[in-house]
Design a protein around this motif. Structure first.
Motif, PDB file in Angstrom:
ATOM      1  N   GLU A 493       0.848  -1.199   0.000  1.00  0.00           N
ATOM      2  CA  GLU A 493       0.000   0.000   0.000  1.00  0.00           C
ATOM      3  C   GLU A 493       0.878   1.242   0.000  1.00  0.00           C
ATOM      4  OE1 GLU A 493      -3.817   0.262   2.166  1.00  0.00           O
ATOM      5  OE2 GLU A 493      -2.888   1.954   3.246  1.00  0.00           O
ATOM      6  N   LEU A 494       0.610   2.124  -0.948  1.00  0.00           N
ATOM      7  CA  LEU A 494       1.349   3.375  -1.066  1.00  0.00           C
ATOM      8  C   LEU A 494       0.366   4.536  -1.086  1.00  0.00           C
ATOM      9  CD1 LEU A 494       3.889   2.394  -3.857  1.00  0.00           C
ATOM     10  CD2 LEU A 494       4.443   2.792  -1.459  1.00  0.00           C
ATOM     11  N   HIS A 495       0.733   5.621  -0.430  1.00  0.00           N
ATOM     12  CA  HIS A 495      -0.108   6.809  -0.387  1.00  0.00           C
ATOM     13  C   HIS A 495       0.518   7.910  -1.246  1.00  0.00           C
ATOM     14  CE1 HIS A 495      -2.813   5.807   3.188  1.00  0.00           C
ATOM     15  NE2 HIS A 495      -2.090   4.723   2.960  1.00  0.00           N
ATOM     16  N   ARG A 525       3.709 -12.370  -7.904  1.00  0.00           N
ATOM     17  CA  ARG A 525       2.506 -11.607  -8.238  1.00  0.00           C
ATOM     18  C   ARG A 525       2.136 -10.807  -6.996  1.00  0.00           C
ATOM     19  NH1 ARG A 525      -0.503  -9.711 -12.655  1.00  0.00           N
ATOM     20  NH2 ARG A 525      -2.700 -10.328 -12.570  1.00  0.00           N
ATOM     21  N   VAL A 526       2.115  -9.472  -7.110  1.00  0.00           N
ATOM     22  CA  VAL A 526       1.829  -8.613  -5.966  1.00  0.00           C
ATOM     23  C   VAL A 526       0.623  -7.727  -6.275  1.00  0.00           C
ATOM     24  CG1 VAL A 526       4.241  -8.574  -5.227  1.00  0.00           C
ATOM     25  CG2 VAL A 526       3.373  -6.768  -6.719  1.00  0.00           C
ATOM     26  N   ARG A 527       0.008  -7.265  -5.222  1.00  0.00           N
ATOM     27  CA  ARG A 527      -1.069  -6.280  -5.350  1.00  0.00           C
ATOM     28  C   ARG A 527      -0.541  -4.937  -4.862  1.00  0.00           C
ATOM     29  NH1 ARG A 527      -4.798  -8.778  -2.945  1.00  0.00           N
ATOM     30  NH2 ARG A 527      -6.135  -9.251  -4.743  1.00  0.00           N
ATOM     31  N   ILE A 528      -0.715  -3.915  -5.664  1.00  0.00           N
ATOM     32  CA  ILE A 528      -0.377  -2.559  -5.247  1.00  0.00           C
ATOM     33  C   ILE A 528      -1.676  -1.804  -5.005  1.00  0.00           C
ATOM     34  CG2 ILE A 528       0.681  -0.374  -5.931  1.00  0.00           C
ATOM     35  CD1 ILE A 528       2.726  -1.924  -7.534  1.00  0.00           C
ATOM     36  N   THR A 529      -1.825  -1.250  -3.812  1.00  0.00           N
ATOM     37  CA  THR A 529      -2.983  -0.428  -3.481  1.00  0.00           C
ATOM     38  C   THR A 529      -2.516   1.009  -3.306  1.00  0.00           C
ATOM     39  OG1 THR A 529      -4.158  -2.244  -2.395  1.00  0.00           O
ATOM     40  CG2 THR A 529      -4.806  -0.011  -1.798  1.00  0.00           C
ATOM     41  N   ARG A 559      -6.346  -4.299 -18.131  1.00  0.00           N
ATOM     42  CA  ARG A 559      -4.879  -4.174 -18.136  1.00  0.00           C
ATOM     43  C   ARG A 559      -4.504  -2.787 -18.655  1.00  0.00           C
ATOM     44  NH1 ARG A 559      -0.494  -8.689 -19.749  1.00  0.00           N
ATOM     45  NH2 ARG A 559      -0.725  -8.955 -17.494  1.00  0.00           N
ATOM     46  N   LYS A 560      -3.637  -2.101 -17.890  1.00  0.00           N
ATOM     47  CA  LYS A 560      -3.220  -0.748 -18.276  1.00  0.00           C
ATOM     48  C   LYS A 560      -1.742  -0.553 -17.940  1.00  0.00           C
ATOM     49  CE  LYS A 560      -6.373   2.598 -18.169  1.00  0.00           C
ATOM     50  NZ  LYS A 560      -5.222   3.510 -18.079  1.00  0.00           N
ATOM     51  N   HIS A 561      -1.180   0.543 -18.466  1.00  0.00           N
ATOM     52  CA  HIS A 561       0.178   0.919 -18.067  1.00  0.00           C
ATOM     53  C   HIS A 561       0.177   2.181 -17.213  1.00  0.00           C
ATOM     54  CE1 HIS A 561      -0.076   3.956 -21.211  1.00  0.00           C
ATOM     55  NE2 HIS A 561       0.005   3.082 -22.181  1.00  0.00           N
ATOM     56  N   THR A 562      -0.956   2.895 -17.169  1.00  0.00           N
ATOM     57  CA  THR A 562      -1.081   4.116 -16.388  1.00  0.00           C
ATOM     58  C   THR A 562      -2.408   4.068 -15.651  1.00  0.00           C
ATOM     59  OG1 THR A 562       0.207   5.341 -18.046  1.00  0.00           O
ATOM     60  CG2 THR A 562      -1.083   6.640 -16.481  1.00  0.00           C
ATOM     61  N   ILE A 563      -2.378   4.247 -14.338  1.00  0.00           N
ATOM     62  CA  ILE A 563      -3.579   4.194 -13.512  1.00  0.00           C
ATOM     63  C   ILE A 563      -3.898   5.596 -13.015  1.00  0.00           C
ATOM     64  CG2 ILE A 563      -4.661   3.227 -11.447  1.00  0.00           C
ATOM     65  CD1 ILE A 563      -4.091   1.099 -13.514  1.00  0.00           C
ATOM     66  N   ASP A 564      -5.058   6.102 -13.385  1.00  0.00           N
ATOM     67  CA  ASP A 564      -5.473   7.431 -12.938  1.00  0.00           C
ATOM     68  C   ASP A 564      -6.002   7.356 -11.507  1.00  0.00           C
ATOM     69  OD1 ASP A 564      -6.091  10.140 -13.071  1.00  0.00           O
ATOM     70  OD2 ASP A 564      -8.162   9.723 -13.663  1.00  0.00           O
ATOM     71  N   MET A 565      -5.582   8.306 -10.679  1.00  0.00           N
ATOM     72  CA  MET A 565      -5.973   8.336  -9.264  1.00  0.00           C
ATOM     73  C   MET A 565      -6.596   9.687  -8.928  1.00  0.00           C
ATOM     74  SD  MET A 565      -5.284   5.411  -7.857  1.00  0.00           S
ATOM     75  CE  MET A 565      -5.468   5.912  -6.150  1.00  0.00           C
ATOM     76  N   PRO A 566      -7.941   9.778  -8.969  1.00  0.00           N
ATOM     77  CA  PRO A 566      -8.600  11.031  -8.595  1.00  0.00           C
ATOM     78  C   PRO A 566      -8.447  11.307  -7.096  1.00  0.00           C
ATOM     79  CG  PRO A 566     -10.080   9.548  -9.806  1.00  0.00           C
ATOM     80  CD  PRO A 566      -8.886   8.757  -9.407  1.00  0.00           C
ATOM     81  N   PRO A 567      -8.717  12.534  -6.671  1.00  0.00           N
ATOM     82  CA  PRO A 567      -8.688  12.828  -5.237  1.00  0.00           C
ATOM     83  C   PRO A 567      -9.649  11.907  -4.481  1.00  0.00           C
ATOM     84  CG  PRO A 567      -8.900  14.840  -6.518  1.00  0.00           C
ATOM     85  CD  PRO A 567      -9.072  13.710  -7.475  1.00  0.00           C
ATOM     86  N   GLY A 568      -9.250  11.499  -3.283  1.00  0.00           N
ATOM     87  CA  GLY A 568     -10.116  10.681  -2.444  1.00  0.00           C
ATOM     88  C   GLY A 568     -10.322   9.266  -2.937  1.00  0.00           C
ATOM     89  N   SER A 569      -9.471   8.798  -3.852  1.00  0.00           N
ATOM     90  CA  SER A 569      -9.649   7.450  -4.398  1.00  0.00           C
ATOM     91  C   SER A 569      -8.659   6.473  -3.778  1.00  0.00           C
ATOM     92  CB  SER A 569      -9.487   7.448  -5.924  1.00  0.00           C
ATOM     93  OG  SER A 569      -8.173   7.807  -6.304  1.00  0.00           O
ATOM     94  N   LYS A 570      -9.069   5.203  -3.793  1.00  0.00           N
ATOM     95  CA  LYS A 570      -8.236   4.097  -3.343  1.00  0.00           C
ATOM     96  C   LYS A 570      -8.434   2.972  -4.348  1.00  0.00           C
ATOM     97  CE  LYS A 570      -7.364   1.107   0.696  1.00  0.00           C
ATOM     98  NZ  LYS A 570      -7.755   0.848   2.104  1.00  0.00           N
ATOM     99  N   ARG A 571      -7.407   2.652  -5.112  1.00  0.00           N
ATOM    100  CA  ARG A 571      -7.510   1.672  -6.192  1.00  0.00           C
ATOM    101  C   ARG A 571      -6.394   0.650  -6.082  1.00  0.00           C
ATOM    102  NH1 ARG A 571      -9.282   5.804 -11.213  1.00  0.00           N
ATOM    103  NH2 ARG A 571     -11.431   6.059 -10.435  1.00  0.00           N
ATOM    104  N   SER A 572      -6.722  -0.580  -6.483  1.00  0.00           N
ATOM    105  CA  SER A 572      -5.754  -1.673  -6.397  1.00  0.00           C
ATOM    106  C   SER A 572      -5.538  -2.307  -7.763  1.00  0.00           C
ATOM    107  CB  SER A 572      -6.246  -2.751  -5.419  1.00  0.00           C
ATOM    108  OG  SER A 572      -6.320  -2.250  -4.102  1.00  0.00           O
ATOM    109  N   TYR A 573      -4.318  -2.729  -8.005  1.00  0.00           N
ATOM    110  CA  TYR A 573      -4.014  -3.446  -9.237  1.00  0.00           C
ATOM    111  C   TYR A 573      -2.915  -4.469  -8.972  1.00  0.00           C
ATOM    112  CZ  TYR A 573      -0.564   0.402  -9.575  1.00  0.00           C
ATOM    113  OH  TYR A 573       0.417   1.330  -9.327  1.00  0.00           O
ATOM    114  N   ARG A 574      -2.896  -5.485  -9.816  1.00  0.00           N
ATOM    115  CA  ARG A 574      -1.943  -6.586  -9.679  1.00  0.00           C
ATOM    116  C   ARG A 574      -0.783  -6.391 -10.639  1.00  0.00           C
ATOM    117  NH1 ARG A 574      -6.545 -11.296 -10.427  1.00  0.00           N
ATOM    118  NH2 ARG A 574      -8.049 -10.438  -8.940  1.00  0.00           N
ATOM    119  N   VAL A 575       0.382  -6.769 -10.204  1.00  0.00           N
ATOM    120  CA  VAL A 575       1.594  -6.662 -11.020  1.00  0.00           C
ATOM    121  C   VAL A 575       2.343  -7.983 -10.952  1.00  0.00           C
ATOM    122  CG1 VAL A 575       3.840  -5.533 -11.266  1.00  0.00           C
ATOM    123  CG2 VAL A 575       1.814  -4.167 -10.678  1.00  0.00           C
TER     124      VAL A 575
END
Length: 610
Positions: A493-495, A525-529, A559-575
């Motif tokens: 998890e990264l902020h 295989r990791v999850r990044i939040t 599947r993407k190479h760039t993940i958009d993060m709006p204000p107040g969002s919490k999103r997870s993806y696998r790598v």
């Protein structure tokens, strides 16, 4: 010498038929000219590029840009999936340079990030990139050296598929969006460090005050204005750099230049949308036409029909359109903060144009947008939050603060909000987001989100309930199942953190120069939040590996190479850590990356990590 545009020249540009920032006076080099709107393309397996300087003119005054093969953007490179390509890049600048192939899967020493994968290309030097092309779709390339991307060092990249594609079309156009300033990139950075709100001319007016009074009444409106005045902030701060200095371009053409793509009646067009901006998000639509989205970040998705889409910096979308009986259609891409637009035309013959729609109303950031909804604030004792910094509260909507004494908000310091990570949240109406200890009492962190959510089905600030069907991440579904199939073995998890007034950006409150690398083991295989603890929107890009976005239930979505993060969002993806070496991981807003929102990711063989 670079001269700052005046307020008068900005308004004059607005008044000139709605065309912003110049008339596209720059004459492209001969190789870049095309009668039907097609960008000049280099194709094959051997390529020669040179990075140098060229004169451009978007405002009536000549400026020096950094260009690739003399053009802005650089030439369209067309490759074929499965080929091995060789690209020789020569440096004609007086400083080091580089080329990064955005979104491509390749060896680390071919990725083009100075200091990580190679040393860069010295003045007068040459670097030979050589690798096998392992994918297909729409991508782009750009410098990863200093602020050169803002100065013009970028270009489009199209990789032809080895197998038949799942859709058909008659013509294929690249539509590359970007932002240009007559001010030198270094000056933009200096201004943002000194006065971050310098380019925000969308501050509230007397007219807004009158409208608010008629809607909310005198008492509420005066209390709202008092609170914002005490905080010395504005809820209109969506973009760090605006149309006050930017000219927004399509394929290197200003709105007045009117890039035009031709079509014949009955044809189906494929538009390859690329946001190659340094700092600008765009909301794109073609009035009178539906767009069928068929690919995102170069990867096929299940077709979805929309009227409009928001394209984050560094993202790409492929859309199909079928022009009807009109002779011309406007391709309209307004900046997210509504300070200007890029504009082009699809037409049956050269010289035609269609009406350009007015800019949408400027959006206002609310407290709910930042993951601080009224429910989570109910019953809070403001005395428990001494010294909250006004930057902490930037963008909060007063209408959602009913019942709070705005007088108690004055002079608060960010440390109060940081200390909330240790508070008893049981009385605050629900579970609260935890935060890393590195954010506590950190002078580089001016706010923390309380109740972040994925917001995958949210069109975004300024796009909700506008009467148009707007693409969301929830609409995107890859045409294939999760390519790895394994459940992640661990979660990182990264902020996303920052301080608006200091214009400082980071992960977990730790800027790049002080951060340790993120270490992955080859094959895992990791999850990044990601949790966005800022009031800004951030496009996050991991080099060398795919980011497999999950839905709210943790299922593979797209599947993407760039993940958009709006204000107040919490999103997870696998790598899947399937690429050995040192890789860049960063916000793709150029000045945010430069000011610290950057990490190194190291993928090591099992047992070899130091």
């Amino acid at each position: 010498m670079h001269v700052k545009p005046t307020r008068r020249s900005f308004i004059k540009g607005l008044a000139a038929g709605g065309v912003l920032a110049g008339t596209g006076l720059w004459q492209q080099p001969l190789w870049a000219r095309s009668e039907d709107g097609q960008l000049p393309a280099l194709s094959g397996q051997q390529f020669d590029l040179f990075i140098g300087e060229s004169q451009v003119n978007y405002s009536g005054t000549s400026r020096t840009a950094m260009t690739i093969n003399g053009g802005l953007p650089g030439p369209l490179l067309r490759w074929r999936e499965g080929d091995t390509v060789t690209i020789r890049v020569r440096n004609r600048l007086q400083e080091d340079t580089s080329i990064h192939w955005h979104g491509l899967i390749l060896p680390a020493n071919m990725d083009g990030v100075p200091g990580l994968s190679f040393h860069g290309i010295t003045p007068g030097g040459l670097y030979e990139y050589r690798f096998k092309v392992q994918q297909n779709g729409t991508y782009w390339y750009h410098s990863h050296s200093g602020l050169q991307e803002q100065a013009g060092v970028y270009g489009p990249l199209v990789i032809e598929a080895r197998e038949p594609e799942p859709f058909q079309y008659d013509r294929d156009y690249v539509v590359m969006l970007s932002d240009w300033s007559d001010e030198a990139p270094e000056r933009l950075m200096h201004i943002l460090k000194k006065q971050p709100g310098y380019y925000n001319f969308h501050k509230r007016t007397v007219g807004d005050f009158i409208e608010d009074v008629s809607r909310d009444g005198w008492a509420a409106t005066l209390a709202d204005r008092k609170m914002w005045a005490q905080m010395k902030m504005t809820p209109t701060d969506l973009a760090d750099v605006s149309g006050y200095t930017y000219t927004y371009l399509i394929n290197g053409q200003s709105p007045g230049g009117n890039w035009t793509g031709l079509f014949k009646p009955g044809e189906k067009l494929r538009l390859r949308l690329i946001n190659g901006s340094a700092m600008s998000y765009f909301d794109l639509r073609i009035p009178g036409l539906k767009m069928t989205v068929v690919a995102a970040d170069g990867q096929y998705v299940q077709p979805v029909s929309v009227d409009e889409l928001r394209i984050a910096v560094a993202e790409t979308y492929d859309v199909l359109v079928e022009p009807g009986s009109q002779e011309a259609y406007t391709l309209f891409a307004q900046a997210m903060d509504r300070s200007g637009y890029a504009r082009g035309t699809l037409s049956q013959r050269p010289g035609l144009s269609a009406p350009v729609p007015p800019l949408d109303p400027r959006p206002l950031i609310s407290m709910a947008d930042m993951g601080m909804d009224h429910g989570s604030m109910a019953g809070m004792d403001m005395g428990a939050m001494p010294s909250m910094d006004h930057g902490q509260m930037q963008g909060m909507d007063h209408s959602q603060m009913q019942g709070m004494d705005s007088g108690n908000m004055a002079g608060m310091d960010h440390s109060g909000m940081a200390s909330m990570s240790g508070m008893d949240h049981g009385a605050m109406g629900g579970a609260m987001q935890s935060h890393p200890a590195s954010e506590d009492g950190n002078p580089l962190v001016d706010m923390q989100t309380m109740s972040p959510t994925p917001k995958l089905a949210d069109p975004g600030i300024g796009l909700r309930n506008n009467g148009r069907r707007v693409l969301t991440y929830a609409d995107l579904r890859s045409t294939f199942e999760d390519p790895d199939g394994r459940e992640p073995s661990r979660t990182i998890e990264l902020h996303l953190t920052g301080h608006m007034e200091k214009f400082s950006w980071s992960f977990d409150g730790i800027k790049f120069s002080d951060a340790e690398p993120l270490r992955l083991t080859y094959g895992e295989r990791v999850r990044i939040t990601l949790v966005n603890d800022t009031m800004m929107t951030h496009p996050i890009h991991l080099h060398g590996m795919w980011s497999d976005l999950e839905d709210e239930q943790g299922r593979f979505l797209v599947r993407k190479h760039t993940i958009d993060m709006p204000p107040g969002s919490k999103r997870s993806y696998r790598v899947t850590a399937d690429a050995l070496g040192r890789w860049a991981y960063h916000c793709h807003l150029l000045f945010h990356m430069e000011m610290g929102m950057f990490r190194e990711v190291r993928v090591d063989e099992a047992g070899s990590a130091a």
